[in-house]
Design a protein around this motif. Structure first.
Motif, mmCIF file in Angstrom:
data_model
loop_
_atom_site.group_PDB
_atom_site.id
_atom_site.type_symbol
_atom_site.label_atom_id
_atom_site.label_comp_id
_atom_site.label_asym_id
_atom_site.label_seq_id
_atom_site.Cartn_x
_atom_site.Cartn_y
_atom_site.Cartn_z
ATOM 1 N N THR A 78 1.254 -9.933 -3.678
ATOM 2 C CA THR A 78 0.823 -9.264 -4.905
ATOM 3 C C THR A 78 -0.453 -8.459 -4.688
ATOM 4 N N PRO A 79 -0.435 -7.149 -5.027
ATOM 5 C CA PRO A 79 -1.645 -6.320 -4.861
ATOM 6 C C PRO A 79 -2.780 -6.826 -5.739
ATOM 7 N N TYR A 80 -3.992 -6.706 -5.241
ATOM 8 C CA TYR A 80 -5.176 -7.085 -6.018
ATOM 9 C C TYR A 80 -5.877 -5.813 -6.483
ATOM 10 N N LYS A 81 -5.934 -5.634 -7.800
ATOM 11 C CA LYS A 81 -6.572 -4.471 -8.398
ATOM 12 C C LYS A 81 -8.076 -4.685 -8.535
ATOM 13 N N ASN A 82 -8.838 -3.649 -8.208
ATOM 14 C CA ASN A 82 -10.284 -3.627 -8.438
ATOM 15 C C ASN A 82 -11.071 -4.590 -7.554
ATOM 16 N N ALA A 83 -10.562 -4.895 -6.380
ATOM 17 C CA ALA A 83 -11.358 -5.647 -5.410
ATOM 18 C C ALA A 83 -12.447 -4.732 -4.866
ATOM 19 N N LYS A 84 -13.609 -5.286 -4.610
ATOM 20 C CA LYS A 84 -14.737 -4.515 -4.082
ATOM 21 C C LYS A 84 -14.690 -4.547 -2.556
ATOM 22 N N ILE A 85 -14.661 -3.365 -1.940
ATOM 23 C CA ILE A 85 -14.605 -3.263 -0.485
ATOM 24 C C ILE A 85 -15.845 -2.530 0.003
ATOM 25 N N GLU A 86 -16.662 -3.203 0.822
ATOM 26 C CA GLU A 86 -17.849 -2.596 1.408
ATOM 27 C C GLU A 86 -17.620 -2.383 2.906
ATOM 28 N N LEU A 87 -17.894 -1.177 3.364
ATOM 29 C CA LEU A 87 -17.718 -0.820 4.772
ATOM 30 C C LEU A 87 -19.048 -0.345 5.332
#
Length: 302
Positions: A78-87
């Motif tokens: 299941t896709p997770y909407k609005n996860a925060k990704i820091e690169l």
């Protein structure tokens, strides 16, 4: 209750619960977090990087690359909407921007309705000196409500330093060594999907960086030795610390550990900071019965 007295009286009960609270290692991956494993935060993380999908800086060297993928729930589907990704990563000279307001090669995104994310940046390079180099790598931190934040590093096939680096040479890093696709226009792309987990174990190779003897910053005669036992981090027991069986530290997140069974009111935590020199700082935080916060700082040399 004083922090050290509390640890002593908790030692026996800690042994009883020391086998719980960690995702089980099965083969070369952790059951419960699909194919995503963690790594240490490292010394070059900066919070509050700008929200942007392009980290490309005109005029600076580096091969253009797109890092893209999908964030999923712990069912791995299941896709997770609005996860925060820091690169974040180094520039084409192997240097991190740790101070400027430009936050060079640092950015934050939020996954879309289908869990997708995409950064455009440059391919980082190995850095170090002599025979001590880190392979090229991306740093990622993914935060999603309901799950433990994931800190990890991504490596690239063909890098000559992969087998010499403790992080990338770890068996559980295999699925984070990625194949870079070369496009016709000269650019590159690499894909990395993430499955979140409610509980993560600390990467075994990361624990290797934390074990050793820590010397109290204010009193050199006070030392704490950390060891790895059963793929977990332990305070080694001895007569001086009054813990004959040692003390298991439970991984929480972001280089932070605690002790299983400690009442929340004590707010006990062991926070590790990897310094640019290779030394490691351990901050032991504790709230006593009066509600006063105590912090003990110890350092392990490179």
């Amino acid at each position: 209750m004083k922090r050290r007295i509390f640890l002593k009286t908790s030692a026996l009960s800690a042994v009883a619960v020391s086998a719980t609270g960690f995702v089980r290692l099965e083969g070369d991956r952790y059951v419960g977090d699909c194919e995503t494993t963690s790594d240490v935060l490292g010394p070059f993380y900066r919070p509050d990087s700008p929200v942007r999908s392009s980290l490309v800086i005109k005029g600076e060297k580096g091969a253009p690359i797109e890092l893209f993928g999908k964030i999923k729930h712990d069912d791995c589907i299941t896709p997770y909407k609005n996860a925060k990704i820091e690169l974040w990563h180094c520039n084409g000279n192997g240097v991190y921007d740790n101070e400027s307001a430009d936050f060079k090669y640092r950015g934050t995104l939020y996954s879309d309705n289908e869990g997708n994310y995409s950064f455009k940046t440059i391919l980082p390079v190995p850095y170090g000196e002599g025979d001590n180099y880190r392979p090229a790598h991306f740093h990622l931190m993914i935060s999603a409500e309901g799950y433990q934040p994931l800190v990890t590093q991504l490596y690239f096939t063909g890098d000559p330093w992969l087998e010499k680096d403790s992080g990338s040479a770890s068996p559980t890093a295999k699925r984070r060594i990625l194949e870079v696709q070369n496009l016709k226009d000269g650019s590159k792309k690499v894909s990395f999907d993430v499955s979140m987990a409610k509980k993560l174990a600390a990467e075994p190779a990361a624990l290797d960086r934390l074990i050793g003897i820590y010397v109290n910053e204010k009193d050199a005669n006070k030392k704490t030795e950390l060891i790895k036992k059963d793929k977990q981090l332990w305070i080694k027991g001895d007569k001086a610390n009054g813990m004959p069986f040692g003390m298991n530290l439970e991984y929480i997140t972001n280089n932070t550990f605690t002790i299983s069974g400690v009442p929340p009111k004590y707010q006990l935590s062991f926070v590790f900071e990897v310094m640019p020199s290779g030394a490691v700082k351990m901050m032991e935080n504790f709230t006593n019965e009066k509600g006063e916060k105590e912090t003990t700082v110890s350092v392990k040399g490179k």
